[in-house]
Design a protein around this motif. Structure first.
Motif, PDB file in Angstrom:
ATOM      1  N   LEU A 278       0.836  -1.200   0.000  1.00 27.81           N
ATOM      2  CA  LEU A 278       0.000   0.000   0.000  1.00 27.81           C
ATOM      3  C   LEU A 278       0.868   1.245   0.000  1.00 27.81           C
ATOM      4  O   LEU A 278       1.832   1.343   0.767  1.00 27.81           O
ATOM      5  N   ILE A 279       0.540   2.195  -0.866  1.00 18.51           N
ATOM      6  CA  ILE A 279       1.142   3.523  -0.860  1.00 18.51           C
ATOM      7  C   ILE A 279       0.035   4.511  -0.513  1.00 18.51           C
ATOM      8  O   ILE A 279      -0.951   4.620  -1.235  1.00 18.51           O
ATOM      9  N   ARG A 280       0.204   5.226   0.612  1.00 19.14           N
ATOM     10  CA  ARG A 280      -0.829   6.185   1.028  1.00 19.14           C
ATOM     11  C   ARG A 280      -0.235   7.600   1.037  1.00 19.14           C
ATOM     12  O   ARG A 280       0.487   7.971   1.957  1.00 19.14           O
ATOM     13  N   PRO A 281      -0.532   8.388   0.021  1.00 16.71           N
ATOM     14  CA  PRO A 281      -0.108   9.788   0.055  1.00 16.71           C
ATOM     15  C   PRO A 281      -0.780  10.509   1.218  1.00 16.71           C
ATOM     16  O   PRO A 281      -2.005  10.437   1.375  1.00 16.71           O
ATOM     17  N   VAL A 282      -0.003  11.192   2.027  1.00 17.34           N
ATOM     18  CA  VAL A 282      -0.532  12.021   3.103  1.00 17.34           C
ATOM     19  C   VAL A 282      -0.570  13.473   2.653  1.00 17.34           C
ATOM     20  O   VAL A 282      -1.523  14.194   2.926  1.00 17.34           O
ATOM     21  N   SER A 283       0.461  13.913   1.959  1.00 11.75           N
ATOM     22  CA  SER A 283       0.407  15.214   1.284  1.00 11.75           C
ATOM     23  C   SER A 283      -0.080  14.963  -0.143  1.00 11.75           C
ATOM     24  O   SER A 283       0.569  14.256  -0.906  1.00 11.75           O
TER      25      SER A 283
END
Length: 356
Positions: A278-283
């Motif tokens: 999983l890749i979760r962009p926070v910005s």
């Protein structure tokens, strides 16, 4: 460690107060009205100022005035109301004024409904008003992260003299979770604001803050300065969280509420022997282009999941640059994708079934 059970909208308000934000100008709209109500109650208790404006447009311009005086200030809204703030946000960006603006997104377009959605992604990441500008955008996926990113939002706003957007959705705004405010690192107001319009205090004399430059050469210089600042933000403020990145053969990309739902689906898929991460962009801006680009070089596939018809997926495709196939799965209109249906998409891709 003391955790407090709170609703998401209330967490935003309390986190802002703990970040020394004592000025709030807003207007009620579902599903963020509890934030307005919370600030109406809490700010007088701490010596702050709350004002319910007559409209979203009035609220954002009151933010402009307070930010000009050098104080930490916040406003909030939900999708249709956030649209009304766009001219004011452009003014804030042009005048280089720090402020935090919250958007608790709901289904659209138009009035839509009051259910959660992520269909404001384009609006918040591409500069929803006029002119060449960007706003840093932070997308929490839990109430604890809301508290942390609210503090971070004020730090970024002050450091770079820019409006910052906290992007949530109706689910995050309305859900309840325990939050440990003591665990949140406090960001003090350490950035000097000699530019603030504080009258003739000190030796600087009176000051003027405006986004107006009738001289085209001077306006171009202002734009060059803004673009240099945005590049610095791109270089220093990218935030992304990855799971199983060292071992995954391919990845799912999701943010905010959907990010936590996808994490459950990814964990279930891994229990079934699927080597997915999983890749979760926070910005969301600045977007983690380099992270996604790097993983795409060795990934067999990228799946993007959103509560929209497909918006962040365009930034993912730009980052991937054709190095891996990119698929999209979305629900919109306020429908929340379930763990089961995301897991079904993951299993299809892992089995070699083509999905859009």
């Amino acid at each position: 460690m003391v955790k407090v059970l709170m609703k998401g909208n209330e967490v935003i308000g309390e986190a802002a107060i703990q970040a020394d934000c004592y000025y709030f100008f807003g207007y009620p709209i579902t599903p963020q009205s509890e934030l307005v109500a919370y600030m109406a109650k809490r700010l007088p208790e701490v010596g702050g100022v709350f004002l319910q404006a007559e409209s979203e447009i009035s609220a954002i311009n009151m933010v402009y005035g307070a930010a000009s005086a050098g104080v930490r200030v916040m406003t909030s809204s939900s999708s249709p109301g956030f649209s009304l703030k766009q001219e004011g946000i452009s003014y804030l960006a042009g005048a280089e004024l720090p402020a935090v603006i919250v958007n608790v997104g709901r289904g659209g377009p138009g009035l839509g409904n009051i259910q959660p959605a992520q269909s404001d992604y384009f609006q918040v990441t591409k500069g929803g008003g006029h002119g060449d500008y960007y706003t840093p955008v932070l997308a929490p996926s839990s109430l604890q992260e809301i508290a942390e990113l609210t503090q971070e939002g004020f730090r970024i706003a002050d450091q770079y003299r820019t409006p910052v957007i906290i992007l949530g959705d109706g689910m995050l705004g309305q859900m309840m979770e325990p939050v440990d405010f003591d665990a949140v690192e406090k960001v003090d107001q350490v950035f000097a604001k000699e530019w603030a319009t504080t009258g003739t205090k000190g030796d600087g004399g009176p000051k003027t803050i405006t986004s107006l430059d009738l001289n085209d050469v001077l306006l171009e210089e202002r734009n060059h300065r803004l673009q240099a600042k945005y590049q610095e933000i791109r270089d220093k403020e990218v935030k992304v969280i990855c799971h199983y990145e060292e071992e995954a053969d391919w990845f799912v990309v999701a943010y905010g509420t959907v990010g936590r739902i996808v994490q459950s689906a990814v964990e279930k898929a891994r229990e079934e022997g699927v080597n997915v991460g999983l890749i979760r962009p926070v910005s969301l801006w600045p977007f983690p282009h380099e992270t996604i680009s790097g993983f795409s070089e060795t990934s067999s596939h990228i799946l993007v999941v959103e509560m929209s018809a497909g918006q962040m997926v365009e930034d993912v495709r730009l980052a991937v640059e054709g190095k891996a196939p990119v698929s999209f799965y979305g629900r919109n209109g306020g429908v929340i994708p379930s763990v089961g249906e995301i897991l079904e998409q993951i299993m299809k891709i892992d089995a070699g079934v083509t999905v859009r």
